[in-house]
Design an enzyme around this catalytic site. Structure first.
Site, PDB file in Angstrom:
ATOM      1  N   SER A   1       0.837  -1.258  -0.031  1.00 27.40           N
ATOM      2  CA  SER A   1       0.027  -0.016   0.061  1.00 27.40           C
ATOM      3  C   SER A   1       0.782   1.416   0.114  1.00 27.40           C
ATOM      4  O   SER A   1       1.833   1.330   0.656  1.00 27.40           O
ATOM      5  CB  SER A   1      -0.829  -0.113   1.290  1.00 27.40           C
ATOM      6  OG  SER A   1      -1.550   1.219   1.392  1.00 27.40           O
TER       7      SER A   1
ATOM      8  N   SER B   1      -5.087  13.921  -3.626  1.00 28.08           N
ATOM      9  CA  SER B   1      -5.799  15.289  -3.435  1.00 28.08           C
ATOM     10  C   SER B   1      -5.340  16.253  -2.492  1.00 28.08           C
ATOM     11  O   SER B   1      -5.578  17.536  -2.573  1.00 28.08           O
ATOM     12  CB  SER B   1      -7.365  14.783  -2.880  1.00 28.08           C
ATOM     13  OG  SER B   1      -7.336  14.690  -1.607  1.00 28.08           O
TER      14      SER B   1
ATOM     15  N   HIS C   1      -9.976  11.408  -7.403  1.00 33.00           N
ATOM     16  CA  HIS C   1      -9.781  12.833  -7.596  1.00 33.00           C
ATOM     17  C   HIS C   1      -9.742  13.095  -8.984  1.00 33.00           C
ATOM     18  O   HIS C   1      -9.363  14.057  -9.505  1.00 33.00           O
ATOM     19  CB  HIS C   1      -9.010  13.208  -6.606  1.00 33.00           C
ATOM     20  CG  HIS C   1      -9.172  13.436  -5.211  1.00 33.00           C
ATOM     21  ND1 HIS C   1      -9.935  14.256  -4.741  1.00 33.00           N
ATOM     22  CD2 HIS C   1      -8.920  12.533  -4.248  1.00 33.00           C
ATOM     23  CE1 HIS C   1     -10.350  14.176  -3.502  1.00 33.00           C
ATOM     24  NE2 HIS C   1      -9.727  13.101  -2.986  1.00 33.00           N
TER      25      HIS C   1
ATOM     26  N   LYS D   1     -17.458  13.401  -6.505  1.00 33.87           N
ATOM     27  CA  LYS D   1     -16.641  14.365  -6.835  1.00 33.87           C
ATOM     28  C   LYS D   1     -16.809  15.003  -8.087  1.00 33.87           C
ATOM     29  O   LYS D   1     -17.869  15.777  -8.478  1.00 33.87           O
ATOM     30  CB  LYS D   1     -15.115  14.228  -6.299  1.00 33.87           C
ATOM     31  CG  LYS D   1     -15.334  13.905  -4.798  1.00 33.87           C
ATOM     32  CD  LYS D   1     -14.013  13.413  -4.263  1.00 33.87           C
ATOM     33  CE  LYS D   1     -14.029  13.090  -2.856  1.00 33.87           C
ATOM     34  NZ  LYS D   1     -12.923  12.509  -2.108  1.00 33.87           N
TER      35      LYS D   1
ATOM     36  N   THR E   1      -5.258  15.379   8.540  1.00 35.93           N
ATOM     37  CA  THR E   1      -5.573  15.379   7.044  1.00 35.93           C
ATOM     38  C   THR E   1      -4.136  15.569   6.273  1.00 35.93           C
ATOM     39  O   THR E   1      -3.884  14.899   5.201  1.00 35.93           O
ATOM     40  CB  THR E   1      -6.363  16.379   6.380  1.00 35.93           C
ATOM     41  OG1 THR E   1      -7.486  16.118   7.445  1.00 35.93           O
ATOM     42  CG2 THR E   1      -6.862  16.121   5.048  1.00 35.93           C
TER      43      THR E   1
HETATM   44  C1  LIG Z   1     -13.446  11.323  -1.024  1.00 40.93           C
HETATM   45  C2  LIG Z   1     -12.364  10.028  -1.133  1.00 40.93           C
HETATM   46  C3  LIG Z   1     -12.761   8.767  -1.064  1.00 40.93           C
HETATM   47  C4  LIG Z   1     -14.326   8.841  -0.678  1.00 40.93           C
HETATM   48  O1  LIG Z   1     -15.189   8.941  -1.683  1.00 40.93           O
HETATM   49  P1  LIG Z   1     -16.695   9.291  -1.171  1.00 40.93           P
HETATM   50  O2  LIG Z   1     -17.511   9.127  -2.351  1.00 40.93           O
HETATM   51  O3  LIG Z   1     -16.753  10.748  -0.763  1.00 40.93           O
HETATM   52  O4  LIG Z   1     -17.016   8.389   0.018  1.00 40.93           O
HETATM   53  C5  LIG Z   1     -12.098   7.690  -1.499  1.00 40.93           C
HETATM   54  N1  LIG Z   1     -10.740   7.918  -1.931  1.00 40.93           N
HETATM   55  C6  LIG Z   1     -10.175   9.182  -1.847  1.00 40.93           C
HETATM   56  C7  LIG Z   1      -8.581   9.385  -2.194  1.00 40.93           C
HETATM   57  C8  LIG Z   1     -10.953  10.467  -1.418  1.00 40.93           C
HETATM   58  O5  LIG Z   1     -10.519  11.523  -1.541  1.00 40.93           O
END
Ligand SMILES: *Cc1c(COP(=O)(O)O)cnc(C)c1O
Length: 426
Positions: A138, A190, A218, A249, A364
């Site tokens: 990972s 992201s 993303h 997104k 974060t």
């Molecule tokens: C936001 C995010 C997710 C989760 O997606 P959602 O549809 O918001 O639950 C998964 N992987 C990454 C890298 C994210 O930034």
């Protein structure tokens, strides 16, 4: 037992570490995206603000075709799904959505989940669990949902340095050809906006007989001639075993998915509790998401305009000596480097300038790399960009933040190995 005390203490710990989060109360205005009304805590009437940190990167959440698809499906099928797919079958719009997604990624099948977070948890854990003695390999900066999937699998795991193919190869080589191996990583990270060397990772996986799983959350909708993500842009979709994405997104709605060979999709469908035992997406959401996916397959306008406004935002900020962290993607991180100052910068932007940008603090991102994360959309005009630059200059002066380049030494590019980042980006 004073139960409540423990919750109070837990909150106090977050406040002491400046990690307590406050969510702004906003009304997004679909007709005037990225404008919104902000209900401040002091009870003044709502005020108009410009949102600069949305993950609805292309504004598809307000696209007329998407809203119309949602409205029509709600009228035709009702508001909810009526149950799990096990209990109630699959509403037809969800079947159509999965066909759109399989086609988008050039895979045999796709499977939709109620969120991207759930899709990573369900798919990574189930795929690894079904392989004999699987080792999960990972990336050090993988998202929390992927880490939860790794944990849930109960499989052994090892971490490779972020985007470091030499480190990955060393691990693959040491494990040997015969053991089952699943390499999990993201295409576009992201918070820094950096992009994985997907082709190289896929080639290594092939050389050492490993399976590959990439999170394109993303990137889907935003990159590639049909919005298939970085894998499509780099022409490597067929070399990746499982592509995971979100509908929330770039596609502006809600839900997550994986796309892969039939047999993999069928296995996850049949074995993953977080797929089986939860109610399916409502048909109206599935129809809206399918409309967004379809629109971004046939149109380049949204992507082209977004890329243009991203480039203009980065150039204008750099010209104004605001420290933009360099990358080649649509994410515009502005370096602050301190949790308190980052929160203050966000507060001043909102209160004095009507600009909403959430502070990004630990966990974060790493401590010392706190930042404002700006995400220009096709709907941010040149005038919006000019006001943003002026506002940031004002905030930088008020807080005494340094103008100019991002200070190099404070950026923690590489997490020391074997560091597992417990809570990653969101
Ligand atoms: C936001 C995010 C997710 C989760 O997606 P959602 O549809 O918001 O639950 C998964 N992987 C990454 C890298 C994210 O930034």
């Amino acid at each position: 037992m004073e139960y409540r005390r423990y919750f109070g203490q837990a909150i106090d710990r977050l406040k002491a570490e400046r990690r307590y989060r406050v969510f702004a109360d906003l009304e997004r205005d679909a007709s005037r995206f990225p404008m919104a009304l902000w209900h401040s805590e002091n009870g003044d009437g709502p005020r108009e603000v410009v949102i600069w940190c949305s993950n609805d990167y292309l504004g598809m959440g307000r696209h007329p075709k998407v809203i119309e698809a949602m409205r029509a499906a709600a009228e035709k099928y009702g508001a909810g799904a009526g149950g799990t797919r096990n209990i109630s079958g699959t509403n037809h719009p969800l079947v159509q959505l999965e066909a759109e997604l399989a086609d988008l990624h050039g895979k045999e099948s796709a499977l939709a989940f109620t969120s991207g977070w759930v899709s990573n948890l369900a798919a990574i854990s189930t795929i690894a669990e079904l392989l004999p003695n699987c080792l999960i390999i990972s990336d050090a900066l993988n998202h929390n949902s992927m880490i939860e999937g790794v944990r849930r699998s109960g499989c052994e795991k090892t971490i490779f340095r972020h985007n470091d193919t030499a480190d990955l190869e060393e691990i693959l080589k040491s494990v040997g050809h015969d053991r089952a191996k699943l390499v999990v990583f993201e295409s576009l990270y992201s918070m820094d906006g950096d992009i994985a060397p997907i082709g190289e990772i896929a080639a290594l996986a092939k050389k050492y007989n490993a399976m590959t799983y990439v999170d394109e959350v993303h990137a889907v909708g935003l990159y590639g001639p049909r919005g298939g993500g970085i894998c499509e842009r780099d022409n490597v979709m067929s070399q990746i075993d499982v592509i995971e994405g979100t509908l929330a997104k770039g596609f502006g709605t809600l839900g997550g998915y994986i796309a892969a060979d039939n047999v993999i999709i069928d296995a996850v469908r049949s074995y993953a509790p977080s797929f089986i035992f939860t109610t399916a997406l409502p048909p109206a959401v599935a129809a809206a998401a399918a409309a967004a996916v379809h629109q971004l397959k046939i149109s380049q306008d949204e992507r082209a305009l977004q890329q243009q406004q991203v480039a203009r935002t980065k150039a204008a900020l750099a010209a104004a000596d605001i420290p933009v962290m360099a990358n080649t993607s649509h994410i515009v991180p502005v370096f602050v480097g301190d949790a308190e100052l980052c929160k203050s910068a966000s507060d001043i932007l909102l209160e004095k300038h009507g600009i909403y940008i959430q502070p990004i603090n630990y966990p974060t991102v790493a401590r010392g790399t706190e930042r404002l994360r700006i995400t220009p959309t096709p709907y941010h005009t040149d005038a919006h960009i000019a006001s943003l630059v002026e506002a940031l200059r004002d905030v930088w002066r008020r807080l005494g933040l340094p103008f100019g380049a991002v200070p190099q030494p404070t950026i923690v590019e590489q997490m020391p190995k074997p560091h597992l980042k417990i809570v990653a980006a969101e």
